[in-house]
Design a protein around this motif. Structure first.
Motif, PDB file in Angstrom:
ATOM      1  N   VAL A 110      28.823  36.208  51.089  1.00 45.31           N
ATOM      2  CA  VAL A 110      28.127  36.025  49.833  1.00 45.31           C
ATOM      3  C   VAL A 110      26.900  36.560  49.697  1.00 45.31           C
ATOM      4  O   VAL A 110      25.920  36.608  50.296  1.00 45.31           O
ATOM      5  CB  VAL A 110      28.109  34.429  49.325  1.00 45.31           C
ATOM      6  CG1 VAL A 110      29.354  33.921  49.048  1.00 45.31           C
ATOM      7  CG2 VAL A 110      27.402  33.694  50.353  1.00 45.31           C
ATOM      8  N   GLY A 112      25.249  37.853  46.539  1.00 44.08           N
ATOM      9  CA  GLY A 112      24.994  37.789  45.064  1.00 44.08           C
ATOM     10  C   GLY A 112      23.939  37.249  44.622  1.00 44.08           C
ATOM     11  O   GLY A 112      23.261  37.313  43.637  1.00 44.08           O
ATOM     12  N   THR A 116      14.622  36.558  45.827  1.00 46.70           N
ATOM     13  CA  THR A 116      13.357  36.702  45.332  1.00 46.70           C
ATOM     14  C   THR A 116      12.111  36.382  46.279  1.00 46.70           C
ATOM     15  O   THR A 116      11.201  37.063  46.511  1.00 46.70           O
ATOM     16  CB  THR A 116      13.140  35.728  44.256  1.00 46.70           C
ATOM     17  OG1 THR A 116      13.787  34.559  44.434  1.00 46.70           O
ATOM     18  CG2 THR A 116      13.629  36.167  42.754  1.00 46.70           C
ATOM     19  N   ARG A 117      12.472  35.455  47.301  1.00 46.76           N
ATOM     20  CA  ARG A 117      11.594  35.226  48.504  1.00 46.76           C
ATOM     21  C   ARG A 117      11.317  36.314  49.369  1.00 46.76           C
ATOM     22  O   ARG A 117      10.051  36.609  49.520  1.00 46.76           O
ATOM     23  CB  ARG A 117      11.998  34.031  48.954  1.00 46.76           C
ATOM     24  CG  ARG A 117      11.639  32.673  48.446  1.00 46.76           C
ATOM     25  CD  ARG A 117      12.501  31.554  49.210  1.00 46.76           C
ATOM     26  NE  ARG A 117      14.097  31.568  49.194  1.00 46.76           N
ATOM     27  CZ  ARG A 117      14.826  30.938  49.766  1.00 46.76           C
ATOM     28  NH1 ARG A 117      14.208  30.059  50.692  1.00 46.76           N
ATOM     29  NH2 ARG A 117      15.986  30.938  49.656  1.00 46.76           N
ATOM     30  N   GLN A 192      29.898  38.431  41.167  1.00 45.57           N
ATOM     31  CA  GLN A 192      30.065  37.050  40.885  1.00 45.57           C
ATOM     32  C   GLN A 192      30.076  36.642  39.487  1.00 45.57           C
ATOM     33  O   GLN A 192      29.590  37.685  38.615  1.00 45.57           O
ATOM     34  CB  GLN A 192      29.354  36.210  41.606  1.00 45.57           C
ATOM     35  CG  GLN A 192      27.831  36.174  41.465  1.00 45.57           C
ATOM     36  CD  GLN A 192      27.026  35.070  42.294  1.00 45.57           C
ATOM     37  OE1 GLN A 192      26.239  35.558  42.972  1.00 45.57           O
ATOM     38  NE2 GLN A 192      26.963  33.937  41.894  1.00 45.57           N
ATOM     39  N   LYS A 406      14.846  34.852  55.031  1.00 48.37           N
ATOM     40  CA  LYS A 406      14.714  34.428  53.640  1.00 48.37           C
ATOM     41  C   LYS A 406      13.384  34.898  53.225  1.00 48.37           C
ATOM     42  O   LYS A 406      13.486  35.222  51.746  1.00 48.37           O
ATOM     43  CB  LYS A 406      14.603  32.834  53.621  1.00 48.37           C
ATOM     44  CG  LYS A 406      16.018  32.163  54.229  1.00 48.37           C
ATOM     45  CD  LYS A 406      16.796  31.847  53.180  1.00 48.37           C
ATOM     46  CE  LYS A 406      18.254  31.068  53.638  1.00 48.37           C
ATOM     47  NZ  LYS A 406      19.267  31.252  52.785  1.00 48.37           N
TER      48      LYS A 406
HETATM   49  P1  UTP Z   1      19.721  31.691  48.755  1.00 48.96           P
HETATM   50  O1  UTP Z   1      19.822  30.194  48.453  1.00 48.96           O
HETATM   51  O2  UTP Z   1      18.913  32.130  50.185  1.00 48.96           O
HETATM   52  O3  UTP Z   1      19.360  32.440  47.423  1.00 48.96           O
HETATM   53  O4  UTP Z   1      21.078  32.128  48.951  1.00 48.96           O
HETATM   54  P2  UTP Z   1      18.782  33.709  47.282  1.00 48.96           P
HETATM   55  O5  UTP Z   1      19.004  34.149  46.016  1.00 48.96           O
HETATM   56  O6  UTP Z   1      19.661  34.915  48.094  1.00 48.96           O
HETATM   57  O7  UTP Z   1      17.386  34.075  47.597  1.00 48.96           O
HETATM   58  P3  UTP Z   1      15.925  33.529  46.962  1.00 48.96           P
HETATM   59  O8  UTP Z   1      16.103  32.145  46.889  1.00 48.96           O
HETATM   60  O9  UTP Z   1      16.035  34.166  45.523  1.00 48.96           O
HETATM   61  O10 UTP Z   1      14.791  34.038  47.602  1.00 48.96           O
HETATM   62  C1  UTP Z   1      21.934  31.689  50.111  1.00 48.96           C
HETATM   63  C2  UTP Z   1      23.171  32.979  50.081  1.00 48.96           C
HETATM   64  O11 UTP Z   1      23.879  32.672  48.931  1.00 48.96           O
HETATM   65  C3  UTP Z   1      23.973  33.883  48.227  1.00 48.96           C
HETATM   66  C4  UTP Z   1      22.881  34.578  48.688  1.00 48.96           C
HETATM   67  O12 UTP Z   1      23.295  36.122  48.456  1.00 48.96           O
HETATM   68  C5  UTP Z   1      22.787  34.139  50.021  1.00 48.96           C
HETATM   69  O13 UTP Z   1      23.721  35.079  51.146  1.00 48.96           O
HETATM   70  N1  UTP Z   1      24.003  33.701  46.630  1.00 48.96           N
HETATM   71  C6  UTP Z   1      23.023  32.982  46.277  1.00 48.96           C
HETATM   72  C7  UTP Z   1      25.017  34.299  46.118  1.00 48.96           C
HETATM   73  O14 UTP Z   1      26.002  34.973  46.318  1.00 48.96           O
HETATM   74  N2  UTP Z   1      24.802  33.947  44.640  1.00 48.96           N
HETATM   75  C8  UTP Z   1      24.120  33.129  44.093  1.00 48.96           C
HETATM   76  O15 UTP Z   1      24.332  32.871  42.758  1.00 48.96           O
HETATM   77  C9  UTP Z   1      22.952  32.589  44.805  1.00 48.96           C
END
Ligand code: UTP
Length: 478
Positions: A110, A112, A116-117, A192, A406
């Motif tokens: 996954v 998608g 942002t962090r 997605q 992260k």
């Molecule tokens: P995170 O919760 O770490 O979020 O996603 P993020 O968007 O990657 O990072 P921040 O919070 O903005 O910093 C955990 C996993 O779930 C996937 C991310 O790509 C990562 O592999 N994910 C998250 C998706 O595929 N789709 C989403 O809508 C959200």
């Protein structure tokens, strides 16, 4: 019967009026025919009754968090099998290897998220993650899959969920790198789904005159997107039965793990998970629990403090099983999540207050808000666990399998991930008798990059031409 553009416009207008969302057509007259068509299509494809229900429950009200009546620690298979489990682990690993060899296992990343962090300008999968060569996360996983294919003389189809925002750039990256040596016919990228971002007054937001503001629908949306994109059908055509699910941000993940897949299949589980013993009571990871008898996850923010802090008789944490988002999921189970509730996706949505840029209707200007102005709706993959008839959990080891990227700095950053990658390589080399420099905290004092093409597990290193000794401060690529 095909409707004329004007008839479509009238129909959409009526629907929006019924739901108090007519403002979305405020700029319709300003648009070219193509852009009018795009806007109408976007508005026609929304599930309005569902959106209105969600606005009521998640925007105008806050859903009540109801915890299960009975919350117990979830049982799990230990990292090292106890005497009575040794035979089962042997059988499970053999079964996992057979399923891989027979082409019944797919890898699923996954990717998608918006990352942002981390603040990387591009899809997170393109981030240079390894300690010396700076290989991207996508390349790290590709190498794992290549080596597994070679080891088991099998094909492992790889599915990667992107988002509408990063799909194009993710594809370009794979093309540019010639799919890292994988056969492009076995690598499928698909975006997605999205959900409209909802203003705090319950009105949908426009991103532009012809576009709704939307956000990716969470990692839980992956179980919907697998179905809607045709990926699940493709898996069925190929004879794939089990999906090895992992996140894009963890270069130490075992993309395909025979033991885990085998235990899951041996117990006829529908969705299974790996867990890590929590580092401390308040670690920011989800907690695996038995919720009224079913395996589920309570997020760290929702875990009552007295449960998080509770101790077992031996003083260890009673709820020690942390979730690291590694799962095996049966293809049939994913289908049932999409088909059993009359076609509506079975997972619930969670709300998050966020800053969402939007087009202001009155002034027709783009606004970049300074404070959260909207609710994003996201589904979480672990919400599927309690819906599984059977769900097993396997313990894993932090250094072996969890080096997440992260944040840009500090915890779970590129620096800590690189250290963990070196540390794991050092452990594996030490098991082969290599002399390594460790400091008093047990951290290796060298930078070691060990490619999955060289070894998927420590035993793969035996018989290789390895150095006898690694000097402090040195760099080594294997
Ligand atoms: P995170 O919760 O770490 O979020 O996603 P993020 O968007 O990657 O990072 P921040 O919070 O903005 O910093 C955990 C996993 O779930 C996937 C991310 O790509 C990562 O592999 N994910 C998250 C998706 O595929 N789709 C989403 O809508 C959200």
């Amino acid at each position: 019967m095909t409707l004329s553009p004007d008839q479509r416009y009238q129909q959409v207008k009526q629907t929006l009026k019924r739901y108090g969302q007519e403002h979305l057509l405020s700029f319709y007259e300003d648009l070219s025919t193509d852009r009018q068509d795009a806007l109408l299509q976007q508005l026609e494809s929304q599930d309005w009754p569902q959106i209105m229900e969600l606005i009521d429950s998640h925007v105008l009200h806050t859903p009540e968090m109801t915890l299960a009546q009975d919350i117990q620690p979830a049982p799990y298979y230990p990292l090292l099998p106890t005497a009575d489990l040794q035979d089962k682990y042997r059988k499970a690993r053999a079964l996992g290897e057979t399923l891989i060899t027979e082409g019944k296992v797919a890898a699923f990343t996954v990717a998608g998220g918006q990352g942002t962090r981390l603040g990387w300008n591009g899809p997170k999968g393109t981030f240079p993650a390894t300690p010396i060569k700076g290989k991207s996360l996508f390349e790290v996983f590709a190498e794992f899959i290549l080596k597994t294919q070679e080891k088991y003389r099998a094909t492992i189809p790889w599915y990667i969920m992107t988002s509408p925002i990063n799909d194009g750039s993710s594809r370009e990256f794979f093309e540019q790198h010639k799919f890292f040596g994988l056969d492009p016919a076995n690598v499928t990228l698909f975006p997605q789904g999205t959900m409209p971002s909802l203003g705090l007054d319950g009105k949908l937001l426009l991103a532009d005159k012809d576009k709704l503001a939307v956000n990716p629908d969470g990692h839980g949306g992956s179980l919907r997107a697998l179905y809607l994109s045709g990926a699940l059908e493709d898996m069925a055509r190929r004879g794939v039965e089990q999906i090895s699910y992992f996140q894009v941000d963890n270069p130490n993940v075992k993309c395909v793990d025979p033991l885990f897949i085998g235990l899951h299949a041996l117990d006829s589980a529908q969705m299974s998970s790996k867990m890590l013993p929590k580092a401390h009571a308040q670690e920011r990871v989800g907690n695996f629990c038995l919720l009224d008898g079913r395996v589920g996850v309570i997020e760290y923010s929702d875990m009552p403090a007295q449960l998080a802090e509770a101790r077992a008789a031996d003083g260890s944490l009673k709820f020690n099983a942390g979730s690291i988002a590694i799962h095996v999921i049966a293809v049939d189970f994913v289908r049932s999540l999409n088909e059993s509730a009359g076609g509506r996706f079975a997972l619930p949505f969670h709300r998050a207050r966020k800053k969402v840029p939007y087009l202001d209707i009155t002034s027709a200007t783009h606004i970049d808000p300074e404070k959260p102005n909207a609710i994003k709706l996201e589904a979480f993959v672990f919400d599927a666990l309690p819906l599984a008839k059977t769900s097993i959990i396997l313990e894993t080891d932090r250094v072996e399998e969890f080096a997440p990227i992260k944040n840009a700095e500090g915890n779970d950053s590129p620096a800590t991930s690189k250290q963990l990658q070196s540390q794991r390589a050092a452990r594996w080399l030490m098991q082969q008798g290599v002399d390594l420099p460790f400091n008093t905290a047990g951290e290796v004092e060298a930078i070691i990059e060990l490619s999955h093409l060289t070894a998927l597990e420590p035993a793969d290193l035996s018989g290789l031409d390895l150095p006898q000794k690694i000097e402090p401060g040195s760099k080594l690529v294997l």
